[in-house]
Design a protein around this motif. Structure first.
Motif, PDB file in Angstrom:
ATOM      1  N   PHE A  26       0.839  -1.206   0.000  1.00 20.74           N
ATOM      2  CA  PHE A  26       0.000   0.000   0.000  1.00 20.74           C
ATOM      3  C   PHE A  26       0.869   1.249   0.000  1.00 20.74           C
ATOM      4  CE2 PHE A  26      -3.483   2.568   2.168  1.00 20.74           C
ATOM      5  CZ  PHE A  26      -4.282   2.619   1.054  1.00 20.74           C
ATOM      6  N   VAL A  27       0.259   2.393   0.185  1.00 24.32           N
ATOM      7  CA  VAL A  27       0.901   3.688  -0.092  1.00 24.32           C
ATOM      8  C   VAL A  27       2.147   4.025   0.734  1.00 24.32           C
ATOM      9  CG1 VAL A  27      -1.155   4.814  -0.999  1.00 24.32           C
ATOM     10  CG2 VAL A  27      -0.740   4.866   1.441  1.00 24.32           C
ATOM     11  N   ASN A  28       2.216   3.556   1.979  1.00 26.71           N
ATOM     12  CA  ASN A  28       3.360   3.931   2.801  1.00 26.71           C
ATOM     13  C   ASN A  28       4.360   2.807   2.979  1.00 26.71           C
ATOM     14  OD1 ASN A  28       2.722   6.631   3.130  1.00 26.71           O
ATOM     15  ND2 ASN A  28       1.316   6.181   4.807  1.00 26.71           N
ATOM     16  N   ASP A  29       4.229   1.735   2.209  1.00 30.07           N
ATOM     17  CA  ASP A  29       5.239   0.677   2.260  1.00 30.07           C
ATOM     18  C   ASP A  29       6.495   1.188   1.568  1.00 30.07           C
ATOM     19  OD1 ASP A  29       3.896  -1.448   3.662  1.00 30.07           O
ATOM     20  OD2 ASP A  29       2.516  -1.510   1.971  1.00 30.07           O
ATOM     21  N   GLU A  30       7.617   0.723   2.098  1.00 33.23           N
ATOM     22  CA  GLU A  30       8.918   1.238   1.628  1.00 33.23           C
ATOM     23  C   GLU A  30       9.486   0.256   0.609  1.00 33.23           C
ATOM     24  OE1 GLU A  30      12.776   1.935   4.061  1.00 33.23           O
ATOM     25  OE2 GLU A  30      11.076   2.540   5.288  1.00 33.23           O
ATOM     26  N   ILE A  31       9.148   0.467  -0.663  1.00 36.12           N
ATOM     27  CA  ILE A  31       9.506  -0.549  -1.661  1.00 36.12           C
ATOM     28  C   ILE A  31      10.703  -0.030  -2.464  1.00 36.12           C
ATOM     29  CG2 ILE A  31       8.523  -2.166  -3.330  1.00 36.12           C
ATOM     30  CD1 ILE A  31       5.746  -1.090  -2.197  1.00 36.12           C
ATOM     31  N   ASN A  32      11.802   0.097  -1.738  1.00 37.59           N
ATOM     32  CA  ASN A  32      13.037   0.595  -2.349  1.00 37.59           C
ATOM     33  C   ASN A  32      13.867  -0.582  -2.877  1.00 37.59           C
ATOM     34  OD1 ASN A  32      14.032  -0.578  -0.049  1.00 37.59           O
ATOM     35  ND2 ASN A  32      14.349   1.349   1.033  1.00 37.59           N
ATOM     36  N   ALA A  33      15.075  -0.274  -3.343  1.00 38.55           N
ATOM     37  CA  ALA A  33      15.919  -1.309  -3.955  1.00 38.55           C
ATOM     38  C   ALA A  33      16.206  -2.443  -2.972  1.00 38.55           C
ATOM     39  CB  ALA A  33      17.219  -0.669  -4.443  1.00 38.55           C
ATOM     40  N   GLN A  34      16.403  -2.065  -1.702  1.00 40.41           N
ATOM     41  CA  GLN A  34      16.720  -3.092  -0.701  1.00 40.41           C
ATOM     42  C   GLN A  34      15.556  -4.066  -0.510  1.00 40.41           C
ATOM     43  OE1 GLN A  34      17.979  -0.731   2.701  1.00 40.41           O
ATOM     44  NE2 GLN A  34      18.879  -2.584   3.575  1.00 40.41           N
ATOM     45  N   THR A  35      14.378  -3.507  -0.360  1.00 40.74           N
ATOM     46  CA  THR A  35      13.180  -4.355  -0.195  1.00 40.74           C
ATOM     47  C   THR A  35      13.003  -5.246  -1.413  1.00 40.74           C
ATOM     48  OG1 THR A  35      12.119  -2.601   1.082  1.00 40.74           O
ATOM     49  CG2 THR A  35      10.670  -4.285   0.190  1.00 40.74           C
ATOM     50  N   LEU A  36      13.131  -4.639  -2.595  1.00 42.99           N
ATOM     51  CA  LEU A  36      12.897  -5.398  -3.831  1.00 42.99           C
ATOM     52  C   LEU A  36      13.927  -6.509  -3.992  1.00 42.99           C
ATOM     53  CD1 LEU A  36      11.953  -2.401  -6.123  1.00 42.99           C
ATOM     54  CD2 LEU A  36      10.462  -4.331  -5.573  1.00 42.99           C
ATOM     55  N   THR A  37      15.167  -6.237  -3.598  1.00 37.55           N
ATOM     56  CA  THR A  37      16.211  -7.254  -3.725  1.00 37.55           C
ATOM     57  C   THR A  37      15.882  -8.447  -2.829  1.00 37.55           C
ATOM     58  OG1 THR A  37      17.781  -5.501  -4.166  1.00 37.55           O
ATOM     59  CG2 THR A  37      18.720  -7.630  -3.551  1.00 37.55           C
ATOM     60  N   ILE A  38      15.422  -8.175  -1.605  1.00 35.78           N
ATOM     61  CA  ILE A  38      15.064  -9.273  -0.690  1.00 35.78           C
ATOM     62  C   ILE A  38      13.896 -10.075  -1.287  1.00 35.78           C
ATOM     63  CG2 ILE A  38      14.190  -9.834   1.621  1.00 35.78           C
ATOM     64  CD1 ILE A  38      15.674  -7.180   2.529  1.00 35.78           C
ATOM     65  N   LEU A  39      12.898  -9.363  -1.806  1.00 33.11           N
ATOM     66  CA  LEU A  39      11.746 -10.063  -2.404  1.00 33.11           C
ATOM     67  C   LEU A  39      12.180 -10.922  -3.584  1.00 33.11           C
ATOM     68  CD1 LEU A  39       8.971  -7.266  -2.348  1.00 33.11           C
ATOM     69  CD2 LEU A  39       9.299  -9.150  -0.733  1.00 33.11           C
ATOM     70  N   SER A  40      13.080 -10.355  -4.378  1.00 30.17           N
ATOM     71  CA  SER A  40      13.563 -11.087  -5.552  1.00 30.17           C
ATOM     72  C   SER A  40      14.323 -12.346  -5.133  1.00 30.17           C
ATOM     73  CB  SER A  40      14.443 -10.156  -6.386  1.00 30.17           C
ATOM     74  OG  SER A  40      15.093 -10.863  -7.380  1.00 30.17           O
ATOM     75  N   GLU A  41      15.115 -12.219  -4.069  1.00 33.40           N
ATOM     76  CA  GLU A  41      15.866 -13.394  -3.579  1.00 33.40           C
ATOM     77  C   GLU A  41      14.921 -14.477  -3.054  1.00 33.40           C
ATOM     78  OE1 GLU A  41      19.883 -10.877  -2.419  1.00 33.40           O
ATOM     79  OE2 GLU A  41      18.594 -11.621  -0.802  1.00 33.40           O
ATOM     80  N   LEU A  42      13.727 -14.047  -2.628  1.00 31.38           N
ATOM     81  CA  LEU A  42      12.735 -15.035  -2.167  1.00 31.38           C
ATOM     82  C   LEU A  42      11.961 -15.640  -3.350  1.00 31.38           C
ATOM     83  CD1 LEU A  42      11.206 -13.092   0.896  1.00 31.38           C
ATOM     84  CD2 LEU A  42      12.832 -14.990   0.973  1.00 31.38           C
ATOM     85  N   GLY A  43      12.293 -15.175  -4.559  1.00 25.49           N
ATOM     86  CA  GLY A  43      11.653 -15.718  -5.764  1.00 25.49           C
ATOM     87  C   GLY A  43      10.353 -15.018  -6.121  1.00 25.49           C
ATOM     88  N   ILE A  44      10.110 -13.859  -5.502  1.00 26.73           N
ATOM     89  CA  ILE A  44       8.854 -13.151  -5.777  1.00 26.73           C
ATOM     90  C   ILE A  44       8.993 -12.290  -7.037  1.00 26.73           C
ATOM     91  CG2 ILE A  44       7.320 -11.335  -4.884  1.00 26.73           C
ATOM     92  CD1 ILE A  44       7.978 -12.709  -2.089  1.00 26.73           C
ATOM     93  N   LYS A  45       8.088 -12.496  -7.958  1.00 24.53           N
ATOM     94  CA  LYS A  45       8.175 -11.811  -9.251  1.00 24.53           C
ATOM     95  C   LYS A  45       6.971 -10.894  -9.478  1.00 24.53           C
ATOM     96  CE  LYS A  45      11.978 -13.488 -11.052  1.00 24.53           C
ATOM     97  NZ  LYS A  45      12.975 -12.692 -10.350  1.00 24.53           N
ATOM     98  N   ILE A  46       6.091 -10.822  -8.477  1.00 22.10           N
ATOM     99  CA  ILE A  46       4.877 -10.019  -8.668  1.00 22.10           C
ATOM    100  C   ILE A  46       4.662  -9.107  -7.462  1.00 22.10           C
ATOM    101  CG2 ILE A  46       2.357 -10.091  -8.961  1.00 22.10           C
ATOM    102  CD1 ILE A  46       2.716 -12.897 -10.211  1.00 22.10           C
ATOM    103  N   LEU A  47       4.533  -7.811  -7.753  1.00 20.47           N
ATOM    104  CA  LEU A  47       4.216  -6.837  -6.703  1.00 20.47           C
ATOM    105  C   LEU A  47       2.873  -6.210  -7.056  1.00 20.47           C
ATOM    106  CD1 LEU A  47       4.873  -4.958  -4.284  1.00 20.47           C
ATOM    107  CD2 LEU A  47       6.142  -3.515  -5.874  1.00 20.47           C
ATOM    108  N   LEU A  48       1.912  -6.379  -6.161  1.00 15.34           N
ATOM    109  CA  LEU A  48       0.563  -5.877  -6.415  1.00 15.34           C
ATOM    110  C   LEU A  48       0.326  -4.659  -5.535  1.00 15.34           C
ATOM    111  CD1 LEU A  48      -1.047  -9.404  -6.002  1.00 15.34           C
ATOM    112  CD2 LEU A  48      -0.732  -8.232  -8.201  1.00 15.34           C
ATOM    113  N   MET A  49       0.298  -3.480  -6.143  1.00 15.58           N
ATOM    114  CA  MET A  49       0.009  -2.265  -5.365  1.00 15.58           C
ATOM    115  C   MET A  49      -1.518  -2.150  -5.297  1.00 15.58           C
ATOM    116  SD  MET A  49       2.939  -1.238  -4.541  1.00 15.58           S
ATOM    117  CE  MET A  49       2.468   0.291  -3.721  1.00 15.58           C
ATOM    118  N   ARG A  50      -2.064  -2.089  -4.072  1.00 14.03           N
ATOM    119  CA  ARG A  50      -3.532  -1.963  -3.974  1.00 14.03           C
ATOM    120  C   ARG A  50      -3.894  -0.482  -3.806  1.00 14.03           C
ATOM    121  NH1 ARG A  50      -1.896  -4.384   0.855  1.00 14.03           N
ATOM    122  NH2 ARG A  50      -2.538  -3.270   2.737  1.00 14.03           N
ATOM    123  N   CYS A  51      -3.335   0.335  -4.698  1.00 15.31           N
ATOM    124  CA  CYS A  51      -3.582   1.781  -4.712  1.00 15.31           C
ATOM    125  C   CYS A  51      -3.283   2.295  -6.124  1.00 15.31           C
ATOM    126  CB  CYS A  51      -2.691   2.482  -3.687  1.00 15.31           C
ATOM    127  SG  CYS A  51      -0.949   2.045  -3.781  1.00 15.31           S
TER     128      CYS A  51
END
Ligand code: NAI
Length: 336
Positions: free
Chosen positions: A51-76
């Motif tokens: 959502f709007v105040n989540d911190e989806i910076n390079a660091q967050t995205l890198t961790i998600l990518s390492e977990l194999g996550i390929k889809i980010l769904l913004m509910r906004c």
């Protein structure tokens, strides 16, 4: 398919659980915001919903990518909190809900304006205390007033439509003019002209590098005395410290904020038994002619239904390897 929802509130669960009955995804809710510190909670998920105040910076995205996550769904609708270039590099698809209910936000903007204008916030408190004095409650008629809409996309248009219903002269500024706006009687003007002609200014443009502090000290200096400013878009469109000075100088006669530049440390939580550390927020909220709501413009039954519906639809499409028009492609700026 398992989806982890961050920053999930009771109302998110209620609407997502209801709509998910037709999709049957596995939904895992976390009340905590998505940050580099919390991203690892998404382990085992196929998609993350934020959502709007989540911190989806390079660091967050890198961790998600390492977990194999390929889809980010913004509910906004807005996505200024996502490092899109990084997501692209990591092959993470990002989708959003571009227009869940423009009217929900437009109607809230008008509710804020009319609360301020007719001093409903004061009258509410007075009448509860059996104080029926009308001193200090004088407002102004909207009929015939010139109002400025900055950003004439979906929400700006819905707001302009309501202003026209009041009988206002509606002027607009948008780097990408929209024929619809003129069709409903709006007139495009230059940015500075809008500032100097409007009694009321309502912000409906996205936050980008160009629009950061769009309303700064210079902008305030161009306004008529006692202009009313409404921001239901993104906090950083307005320089809050400059707004405090404009209030002191009487350039601003009213300020209504559903969004605030440092809202990530405040909004969506009950802080009523804490001392607020944000002095700028404190100074603003101490002014009699400033009202806040805590990023609630989207919060209607219709909008929450559409948010859950479109988000899960996006999940279905991206999960199946299909494309969706709601995918945010970098270099495709946030307009039409
Ligand atoms: P939209 O994409 O339909 O319209 C945005 C308009 O702003 C476009 O016409 C675009 O050309 C224009 N624009 C871009 N840069 C501009 C600038 N520097 N100056 C003036 N206009 C500019 O978006 P929509 O759906 O109308 O949403 C607008 C914004 O409202 C979103 O970006 C989001 O930040 C905010 N929003 C806030 C919500 C809340 O709950 N408070 C809920 C939903 C959206």
């Amino acid at each position: 398919m398992k989806i982890c929802l961050f920053s999930a509130k009771k109302y998110d669960r209620e609407y997502f659980d209801l709509i998910n009955q037709t999709y049957e995804f596995e939904l895992d809710y976390f009340a905590i915001t998505l940050t580099p510190k919390t991203a690892s909670l998404a382990k085992g998920a196929d998609a993350v919903c934020a959502f709007v105040n989540d911190e989806i910076n390079a660091q967050t995205l890198t961790i998600l990518s390492e977990l194999g996550i390929k889809i980010l769904l913004m509910r906004c609708a807005g996505f200024n909190n996502v490092d899109l270039a990084c997501a692209k590099r990591l092959g993470i698809h990002v989708a959003r809900v571009p227009a869940y209910s423009p009217e929900a936000v437009a109607e809230h903007a008008i509710a804020l304006l009319m609360t301020l204008n007719r001093r409903i916030h004061k009258a509410y408190l007075r009448t509860r205390d059996a104080n029926f004095s009308l001193e200090g409650l004088t407002g102004f008629n909207m009929h015939g007033r010139t109002v400025g809409v900055i950003g004439t996309g979906k929400i700006g248009l819905a707001t302009a439509r309501i202003f026209r219903g009041f009988g206002c002269q509606v002027i607009g500024f948008d780097p990408y003019p929209n024929a619809e706006f003129e069709k409903l009687g709006g007139r495009y003007v230059a940015f500075d002209e809008l500032l100097s002609l409007s009694k009321v200014i309502s912000l409906h443009c996205p936050l980008t590098a160009d629009s950061t502090y769009l309303i700064d000290r210079r902008a305030f200096s161009l306004m008529q005395p006692k202009t009313v400013l409404i921001n239901t878009s993104r906090g950083k469109l307005v320089d809050s410290v400059a707004a405090i000075d404009a209030l002191k100088q009487g350039l601003l006669g009213g300020l209504a904020l559903d969004v605030y530049e440092n809202e990530q440390n405040l909004f969506f939580e009950d802080l009523s038994d804490e001392v607020i550390q944000d002095d700028v927020f404190r100074r603003l909220s101490a002014c009699h002619n400033v009202i806040f709501t805590g990023h609630q413009a989207f919060l209607t039954h219709e909008a929450l239904t559409a948010i859950a519906q479109v988000t899960l639809d996006n999940a279905k499409a991206l999960g199946a390897g299909d494309t969706t028009v709601n995918e945010i492609i970098q270099n495709n700026p946030d307009h039409h």
